[in-house]
Motif scaffolding. Structure first.
Motif, PDB file in Angstrom:
ATOM      1  N   HIS A 104       0.844  -1.198   0.000  1.00  0.00           N
ATOM      2  CA  HIS A 104       0.000   0.000   0.000  1.00  0.00           C
ATOM      3  C   HIS A 104       0.880   1.249   0.000  1.00  0.00           C
ATOM      4  N   SER A 112      -9.394   8.634   1.722  1.00  0.00           N
ATOM      5  CA  SER A 112      -9.717   9.232   0.422  1.00  0.00           C
ATOM      6  C   SER A 112     -11.150   8.982  -0.014  1.00  0.00           C
ATOM      7  N   ASP A 172     -14.355   2.247  -2.960  1.00  0.00           N
ATOM      8  CA  ASP A 172     -13.027   2.571  -2.416  1.00  0.00           C
ATOM      9  C   ASP A 172     -13.149   2.926  -0.929  1.00  0.00           C
ATOM     10  N   ASN A 209     -12.636   3.755   2.550  1.00  0.00           N
ATOM     11  CA  ASN A 209     -11.429   3.830   3.383  1.00  0.00           C
ATOM     12  C   ASN A 209     -11.499   5.130   4.181  1.00  0.00           C
TER      13      ASN A 209
HETATM   14  O1  NIG Z   1      -7.606   3.789  -2.807  1.00  0.00           O
HETATM   15  N1  NIG Z   1      -4.645   5.355  -2.825  1.00  0.00           N
HETATM   16  C1  NIG Z   1      -4.362   4.519  -2.029  1.00  0.00           C
HETATM   17  N2  NIG Z   1      -5.175   3.895  -1.177  1.00  0.00           N
HETATM   18  C2  NIG Z   1      -6.499   4.314  -0.847  1.00  0.00           C
HETATM   19  C3  NIG Z   1      -6.496   5.392   0.179  1.00  0.00           C
HETATM   20  C4  NIG Z   1      -6.062   4.900   1.490  1.00  0.00           C
HETATM   21  C5  NIG Z   1      -6.068   5.931   2.563  1.00  0.00           C
HETATM   22  O2  NIG Z   1      -5.971   7.136   2.333  1.00  0.00           O
HETATM   23  O3  NIG Z   1      -6.149   5.489   3.722  1.00  0.00           O
HETATM   24  C6  NIG Z   1      -7.267   4.701  -2.078  1.00  0.00           C
HETATM   25  O4  NIG Z   1      -7.542   5.874  -2.338  1.00  0.00           O
END
Ligand code: NIG
Ligand code: FE
Length: 412
Positions: free
Chosen positions: A188, A329, A324, A326
């Motif tokens: 990640h 984001s 997405d 989380n």
């Molecule tokens: O899909 N971009 C990377 N990973 C996630 C965000 C994860 C986070 O900010 O905790 C995404 O946007």
């Protein structure tokens, strides 16, 4: 004659993506609309769908079965969230406020906040706490009609917490009505203990991957400046493929840096995000078997450019939609909201949006018996309390379900 266990009767309509397998181009917007309709279910599967009198004719008379009154309502396939980061504890509300005052997501990440602040919280949690968090997140998704979901690790980034996350996902999924498909997001970002992405990728491949393999269906990498570039992504994903995992990529979110050719080279299942994909990349992806997973809540949350959704559909890409979900984001667990954003911002029709988070999302998770309402499919059914199925995308934040049925079982 089939022994029916549940009958959804006299629906205004039952609506499903057409055909089988992933849908491309014009087929993405083609639906089977049975109106009026009943749906008969037996042994967790759909046995009949069609005009009420025809479905009744196929049923054994006098048999005992549960019923759902479908009058004035519509039935749809259970939604499938094929990109969700469910295994984390804590939140990033303070960071959300900083962003509201102008700080950028990438600046916060570079300063050691962002993903890494959720990593600290997740490392500190016990496996039980993490399992409870995953269950809570799955319940939020279920409220909005998600009956199958991916759940990524990726907030551990050390051996113990990555494996703990994957175990917590599996345990939470075992006890929950939402079916869960774990993805090992071991790449990640680079945690602070490592000097660089290459060194960290070697560590993950050597010390974590072998024990993650039996716990996960797929592997994922964040290919982006500040996380992993193509060489480390190739090293990580290549090793994951050698262990039999399906491959996913977070790609082109902030910048285009070779992810689509790499995904095609490695036979990945999907590239996800694509907010900064140019025309050439979109055409290349569309000609391949790698799915394009679009995440419009993330674009909204971070004020990113829009992905080339219309071009992808028209050039024949396998387009899927996901939340997405989380803490950083896209703090959004609602696929109906995603469908609305797909229609209002990405130029998809409601029918295309529905197929993208049912039939095509099933394909991304390598599932062949969910995502449609048709005989033989698993009976994952939503009964929407609305006169027209398009209300699922149209009613902004107003997804009202009269019933949810998971594998033939009526949920409370
Ligand atoms: O899909 N971009 C990377 N990973 C996630 C965000 C994860 C986070 O900010 O905790 C995404 O946007
Ligand atoms: Fe993501």
């Amino acid at each position: 004659m089939a022994e029916v266990s549940l009958l959804i009767h006299d629906l205004g309509a039952a609506v499903s993506p057409k055909g089988w397998g992933p849908l491309r181009g014009r087929d993405l917007g083609e639906l089977d609309i049975h109106a009026p309709a009943s749906v008969a279910i037996s042994g967790g599967r759909i046995t009949a769908i069609g005009r009420p009198e025809e479905v009744m004719r196929e049923m054994r008379s006098g048999a005992d079965f549960e019923t759902v009154d479908g009058r004035g309502k519509v039935a749809l396939p259970g939604l499938i969230d094929c990109h969700a980061h469910a295994a984390f504890v804590g939140d990033r509300a303070a960071e959300f406020e900083l962003r509201s005052r102008g700080a950028s997501y990438e600046e916060l990440h570079a300063a050691g906040g962002g993903i890494l602040s959720t990593v600290s919280a997740t490392r500190a949690a016990s496996e039980e706490e993490l399992k409870a968090a995953v269950e809570r997140h799955l319940s939020w998704m279920l409220e909005h009609g998600t009956l199958t979901a991916e759940a990524k690790s990726g907030y551990g980034l050390d051996r113990e917490t990555e494996l703990k996350s994957l175990r917590a996902i599996r345990e939470a999924g075992g006890d929950h009505p939402v079916d869960v498909h774990p993805t090992f997001l071991g790449a990640h970002t680079v945690p602070p203990e490592f000097s660089g992405a290459a060194e960290y990728a070697e560590f993950v491949v050597r010390d974590v991957l072998p024990d993650a393999v039996p716990l996960a269906d797929a592997a994922d990498v964040f290919l982006e400046r500040g996380s992993f570039e193509v060489p480390e992504a190739r090293r990580f994903l290549g090793a994951c493929a050698d262990h039999g995992l399906a491959l996913r990529l977070h790609a082109d979110q902030f910048s285009e840096r070779g992810a689509i050719p790499l995904a095609i080279e490695l036979g990945a299942r999907s590239v996800d995000h694509l907010e900064n994909t140019g025309e050439d990349g979109a055409r290349l992806l569309a000609r391949s078997d790698v799915a394009a997973v679009l995440l419009p809540a993330c674009g909204l949350f971070l004020d990113l450019p829009l992905p080339p959704a219309r071009l992808l559909v028209e050039e024949g890409a396998i387009v899927a939609l996901a939340t997405d979900f989380n803490p950083g984001s896209s703090f959004c667990e609602s696929l109906p909201l995603i469908m609305n954003l797909a229609c209002t911002r990405l130029g998809l029709s409601p029918a295309e949006a529905l197929s993208a988070c049912t039939a095509n999302a099933a394909h991304v998770l390598a599932l062949s018996d969910v995502g449609r309402l048709a005989p033989g499919y698993r009976a994952d059914v939503l009964v929407l309390d609305a006169p027209d199925w398009r209300h699922l995308a149209y009613h902004l934040g107003g997804d009202r379900f009269a019933a949810k049925i998971k594998a033939g079982r009526l949920l409370d």
